[in-house]
Design a protein around this motif. Structure first.
Motif, PDB file in Angstrom:
ATOM      1  N   PRO A 138       0.836  -1.199   0.000  1.00 37.81           N
ATOM      2  CA  PRO A 138       0.000   0.000   0.000  1.00 37.81           C
ATOM      3  C   PRO A 138       0.865   1.240   0.000  1.00 37.81           C
ATOM      4  O   PRO A 138       2.027   1.179   0.385  1.00 37.81           O
ATOM      5  N   ASP A 175     -11.443  -4.591  -8.205  1.00 35.22           N
ATOM      6  CA  ASP A 175     -10.335  -4.837  -7.274  1.00 35.22           C
ATOM      7  C   ASP A 175      -9.640  -3.535  -6.889  1.00 35.22           C
ATOM      8  O   ASP A 175      -9.240  -3.348  -5.726  1.00 35.22           O
ATOM      9  N   GLU A 176      -9.476  -2.632  -7.859  1.00 31.82           N
ATOM     10  CA  GLU A 176      -8.842  -1.350  -7.546  1.00 31.82           C
ATOM     11  C   GLU A 176      -9.706  -0.522  -6.602  1.00 31.82           C
ATOM     12  O   GLU A 176      -9.192   0.183  -5.729  1.00 31.82           O
ATOM     13  N   ASP A 179      -9.221  -1.816  -3.179  1.00 32.45           N
ATOM     14  CA  ASP A 179      -7.943  -1.399  -2.594  1.00 32.45           C
ATOM     15  C   ASP A 179      -8.032  -0.018  -1.944  1.00 32.45           C
ATOM     16  O   ASP A 179      -7.186   0.330  -1.116  1.00 32.45           O
TER      17      ASP A 179
END
Length: 679
Positions: A138, A175-176, A179
């Motif tokens: 991250p 998915d992004e 995140d």
């Protein structure tokens, strides 16, 4: 039918992406407060990271992520863009290129060292080397950002039906979004058609997403940044209460089967929204994607070979038709000649590329040399739209590198010396290109100290290149810098001193059938001009006969043709000059030069050729006519034959040699100089 290797396609696109990133970084060097450039570099890094992860280049994705995070902080105003940051990302970009070309190689500790430089440039608190290189951490793992308040967003989006066929994976977008923070996803399948009407490659699902994140709206926009023009998107900020009452769906759940959800989920229609700072048209013409087609260079080369063979066959047909009385055959021959000529011209255009693709490589070189030498250097480019054969572009890259490095190291002074001599602190290196007839002239000019002729002569005499006190013209003296092993540098450095660079330049230019001109003014600078043919494949030539042999003279070098009678030929014996409009032009008798052993024709011809401002006449027995010349390279056994630059196949199957105009003009000028000294 051959299929493209996806990894090869990725490497090609990654190279283009890296070039765009480099161009943005170099522009940013001069405009550190330009937010558009910061955004452009960020988007390039984001694309490279995402594409790398998609194609299995995990090390590339992990490394690029750190640079992307750094520019994300710059973009959000948390840190300032500095020259140190730009230099760190430029160095990191070279490592990215290595990770693309050799993903499985051992790159040692290079990545950690570059990340440490990046960390120092950004001024973060944690060590960059602590991040694991094999996974994408991250953003806070390397470059800490201050804590932000939590926001809740409702995101509704749908992609065009052909998006999956075009390579867009909606699961990657989801998915992004996950995140970015806590995320709930609901799929709307009401638009899926009946089974009989269903096309498996088309997408008919849209999504309703509730996101709780510390990120702001721009982070959400970045998720859709590369599909924004073709999709429908609505992003709304909602209150915490509204977020809690939104219909949740199990996080990270697999896509729900159509049969189980088509009646359970209420239908909704996403509403197009205009993101901040960006307009997103809902409909984009599908013809837009067809404007450019990527074709491997090898296929163009193969097509060029086929066109060359067609031109030779057409020449054979024309020769047969000219000897025939069949009117229909002549008509067909003329039509095929016209069509083959048009096809040849079209093929030539396909192979042409602007020199901007060559000049753009030197921005990074000048930037790095300026930091290395401590000089202030400004690179100016002119005539970038001038087009040259792609083969010429490829082969000119290394010679131009040597010339630019030579201008910076030998030509430009230090800032203190420039100020002392009344010049500006910044030195200028100018790269320019222009077309002149069948040639392109590429010049490298600097406003430095100029070439020290005394040092050049002293070095040449000490090296045995010339005799002490030997008379030389200014042009001949300056040409000595291209001699093998010649260098006036006092010491060997990373830039110069070994005497190999300029020798490489001369050999490469001569191999391209080109020539080099040098002009230098003490205290004002120097200019090196490379005269290169536009193409190395097919040219228009003038077919001539000398004795029993036939030769081709490039038509672009021919100025005019004159008749030389036997009486004039006898009168000019011993001086070899013709009077042409109040000026004397030296000429060469090709019959003597080639030692044909034949008697001259009664009415010989003089073909006046030129390169630049120099002219010379070539005496031939007969001018046959123009000829489309397919250039064939000569064998290694003939590498040292400087009079010829290649060969071509004539219509009757015989071979005609192509004359090297530059060499013949130089020979004529040398002959003129000897006669002037003797006379």
């Amino acid at each position: 039918m051959s299929t493209l290797d996806p990894v090869a396609v990725f490497r090609t696109e990654a190279a283009e992406c890296l070039e765009a990133i480099e161009a943005g970084l170099l522009d940013l060097t001069h405009q550190l407060d330009n937010k558009d450039l910061v955004d452009a570099v960020f988007r390039g890094l984001h694309t490279l990271k995402g594409s790398g992860a998609m194609f299995g280049f995990e090390a590339l994705a992990a490394f690029t992520h750190h640079c992307e995070t750094a520019f994300d902080r710059v973009r959000k105003g948390e840190v300032a863009a500095t020259s140190e940051l730009v230099a760190a990302v430029l160095a990191a970009q070279d490592h990215m290129r290595a990770l693309v070309d050799q993903p499985d190689a051992d790159h040692g500790d290079t990545g950690n060292k570059l990340l440490a430089q990046l960390q120092a440039a950004v001024g973060g608190k944690q060590a960059a080397a602590a991040a694991a290189p094999a996974a994408v951490p991250p953003p806070a793992a390397v470059l800490d950002a201050p804590a932000k308040k939590t926001n809740s967003w409702r995101i509704r989006f749908s992609l065009p039906a052909n998006s999956m066929a075009n390579g867009t994976n909606p699961l990657g977008l989801l998915d992004e979004l996950r995140d970015l923070g806590e995320c709930s996803v609901r799929a709307n399948t009401s638009a899926i058609p009946a089974l009989d009407d269903l096309v498996p490659t088309e997408l008919h699902i849209s999504w309703d997403v509730t996101l709780t994140s510390e990120q702001d709206r721009s982070a959400i926009d970045d998720v859709f940044i590369f599909v924004l023009d073709d999709m429908e998107l609505s992003v709304e900020e909602i209150s915490d209460t509204a977020a809690a009452t939104a219909a949740p769906v199990e996080e990270r759940a697999a896509p729900v089967p159509v049969a189980a959800t088509s009646t359970a989920v209420p239908e909704f229609r996403p509403v197009e929204a205009v993101p901040a700072k960006r307009e997103a048209p809902a409909v984009v013409s599908q013809a837009k994607a067809a404007e450019n087609v990527r074709v491997p260079a090898e296929r163009l080369d193969e097509l060029m070979d086929r066109v060359g063979e067609l031109v030779i066959a057409q020449s054979r047909l024309s020769q047969l038709a000219s000897a025939s009385t069949d009117i229909a055959l002549r008509a067909v021959s003329e039509e095929i000649e016209r069509l083959s000529g048009e096809l040849r011209d079209t093929m030539m255009v396909l192979r042409m590329v602007p020199v901007a693709t060559l000049f753009s490589r030197f921005r990074r070189l000048v930037h790095d040399l300026a930091r290395e030498t401590g000089k202030v250097i400004e690179l100016v480019t002119e005539g970038e739209s001038t087009e040259v054969d792609k083969t010429v572009i490829e082969r000119l890259a290394d010679p131009l590198v040597h010339l630019v490095r030579n201008s910076i190291d030998h030509g430009l002074e230090t800032p203190a010396d420039r100020l002392a001599s009344g010049k500006t602190e910044a030195g200028t290196v100018t790269l320019s290109a222009r077309q002149a007839g069948g040639e392109v002239i590429i010049s490298i000019k600097d406003d430095g100290r100029g070439i020290n002729r005394e040092r050049v002569r002293a070095k040449a005499e000490s090296s045995g290149l010339i005799q002490p006190g030997q008379p030389l013209s200014d042009s001949e003296l300056l040409q000595l810098i291209f001699a093998p092993g010649f260098s006036t540098a006092a010491a060997i450095t990373n830039l110069s001193g070994r005497g190999v660079g300029m020798d490489v330049v001369k050999k490469t230019v001569e191999a391209l059938r080109g020539a080099i001109d040098i002009v230098s003014m003490p205290g004002q600078g120097s200019e090196v001009s490379l005269r290169i043919p536009l193409t190395l494949a097919i040219i228009d030539g003038l077919l001539v006969r000398v004795g029993s042999g036939r030769y081709v003279i490039p038509l672009s070098a021919v100025e005019e043709c004159l008749e030389l009678s036997l009486e004039e030929d006898l009168r000019s014996r011993g001086r070899s000059f013709i009077s042409l409009r109040d000026s004397l032009v030296p000429f060469l008798r090709l019959r003597d030069l080639f030692r044909t052993g034949t008697k001259p024709d009664v009415h010989q011809k003089v073909v006046v050729i030129s390169t630049g401002t120099e002219r010379v006449g070539l005496v031939v027995d007969q001018i046959i006519g123009d000829h489309q010349t397919v250039i064939k390279s000569m064998s290694k056994l003939h590498n040292n034959v400087a009079t010829f630059s290649g060969a071509t196949i004539l219509g009757d199957g015989s071979v005609a040699l192509i004359l090297d105009v530059g060499h013949l003009v130089a020979a004529g000028q040398q002959q003129e100089a000897k006669l002037r000294v003797a006379g």
